[in-house]
Design a protein around this motif. Structure first.
Motif, PDB file in Angstrom:
ATOM      1  N   LYS A   7       0.835  -1.217   0.000  1.00  0.00           N
ATOM      2  CA  LYS A   7       0.000   0.000   0.000  1.00  0.00           C
ATOM      3  C   LYS A   7       0.862   1.256   0.000  1.00  0.00           C
ATOM      4  N   HIS A  23       0.548   4.233  -2.199  1.00  0.00           N
ATOM      5  CA  HIS A  23      -0.673   5.038  -2.108  1.00  0.00           C
ATOM      6  C   HIS A  23      -0.732   5.852  -0.810  1.00  0.00           C
ATOM      7  N   PRO A  57      -0.354   3.455   7.997  1.00  0.00           N
ATOM      8  CA  PRO A  57      -1.470   2.894   7.234  1.00  0.00           C
ATOM      9  C   PRO A  57      -2.795   3.210   7.924  1.00  0.00           C
ATOM     10  N   ASP A  98      -6.623   0.580   4.956  1.00  0.00           N
ATOM     11  CA  ASP A  98      -5.496  -0.145   4.352  1.00  0.00           C
ATOM     12  C   ASP A  98      -5.349  -1.503   5.020  1.00  0.00           C
ATOM     13  N   ASN A 123      -8.087  -3.745   3.884  1.00  0.00           N
ATOM     14  CA  ASN A 123      -7.830  -4.199   2.524  1.00  0.00           C
ATOM     15  C   ASN A 123      -6.822  -5.361   2.521  1.00  0.00           C
ATOM     16  N   GLN A 135      -0.909  -4.120  -4.148  1.00  0.00           N
ATOM     17  CA  GLN A 135      -0.311  -2.879  -4.689  1.00  0.00           C
ATOM     18  C   GLN A 135      -1.317  -2.145  -5.599  1.00  0.00           C
ATOM     19  N   ASN A 136      -2.300  -2.892  -6.086  1.00  0.00           N
ATOM     20  CA  ASN A 136      -3.423  -2.317  -6.838  1.00  0.00           C
ATOM     21  C   ASN A 136      -2.990  -1.510  -8.058  1.00  0.00           C
TER      22      ASN A 136
END
Ligand code: ADP
Length: 257
Positions: free
Chosen positions: A103, A106, A113, A117, A120, A157-158
């Protein structure tokens, strides 16, 4: 639109021999793509160039319309995640902390976090069946467990593009099936472009994806798995002994979807 465009790509580890030769590759946005080829055909080298770890001698790589060479490391990590064949993970980190790093691109560097996060990470840990490892250290995991955690981190990591070098190499057949099934689901429902190398042509059939047949540093054929995974197409890669299991006196073990 193509998420990955490679044109005229050449590369050699030394001046004497080119490992990649004028290679061309296009991966449509939202598609799954498998590279098949013998050991030494150049799959890992190509993937390392796409990940920005090696620099091409000639040619161009374009990710989501942007030239790879123009992207900073930070910008690249928002577009593309990469899973190495043997990920160099830091043994002392817990799985949870490692997944939260997914994450990082982002999260502003000065912030911890957020609750969402952590949620997720927990959701994906559940999907990848690694919840029971969350508080374990990476050094305490088996090779296969580390491979699954690395793949999970790349999804967290999206990014729009996920590139994986032999993501099932350390996995038992049940986990191979689970990971391929998850990649298929993630590509479909989250509209990701996925590119992976594999040693198993049946994986491409299962994924019902686009296939690149690679030989001696070039892509020699490209098309849908249902066309490419055929004896005559695979002979130039694997040799004349390639056959369907139906021609043998046994049926192969598989998994129901
Ligand atoms: P594949 O992933 O298809 O097995 P690789 O990309 O790893 O193939 O290797 C392609 C060729 O490049 C092989 O001949 C291999 O020996 C050579 N090669 C790979 N890594 C290096 C390196 N670090 N230095 C020199 N040659 C290398």
């Amino acid at each position: 639109m193509n998420a990955i465009e490679v044109s005229g790509l050449s590369f050699g580890y030394n001046k004497k021999q080119l490992v990649l030769k004028n290679l061309e590759m296009r991966c449509e946005a939202g598609s799954i793509n498998v590279i098949l080829g013998l050991n030494g055909s150049g799959k890992t080298t190509l993937i390392k160039i796409l990940a920005g770890l090696l620099k091409a001698s000639t040619g161009e790589v374009v990710l989501n319309g942007k030239k790879l060479e123009d992207l900073s490391i930070g910008a690249r990590s928002k577009i593309m995640s990469y899973v190495a064949q043997r990920s160099e993970l830091i043994d002392d980190f817990t799985v949870k902390d490692y997944l939260l790093f997914g994450k990082v691109n982002h999260i502003a560097f000065y912030r911890s976090p957020r609750e969402e996060d952590v949620k997720n990470v927990e959701t994906y840990a559940e999907k990848f069946n690694v919840t029971r490892f969350l508080d374990k250290k990476l050094g305490e995991l088996s090779g296969g467990e580390r491979q699954i955690v690395s793949i999970c981190a790349s999804v967290i990591q999206n990014t729009e593009i996920i590139i994986l070098d032999e993501p099932t190499s350390a996995l038992d057949i049940k986990n191979q099936h689970s990971i391929l099934s998850l990649l298929r689901e993630i590509s479909k429902h989250e509209n990701k472009t996925i590119l992976l190398s594999s040693h198993n042509p049946n994986h491409a059939l299962y994924l019902d994806c686009n296939v690149f047949l690679m030989k001696d540093g070039s892509i020699i054929e490209n098309g849908p798995a249902r066309e490419m995974i055929a004896v005559e197409k695979l002979k130039p890669i694997y040799g004349d002994d390639v056959c369907l299991s139906s021609e043998q006196e046994y049926s192969e073990i598989s998994f129901k979807d």
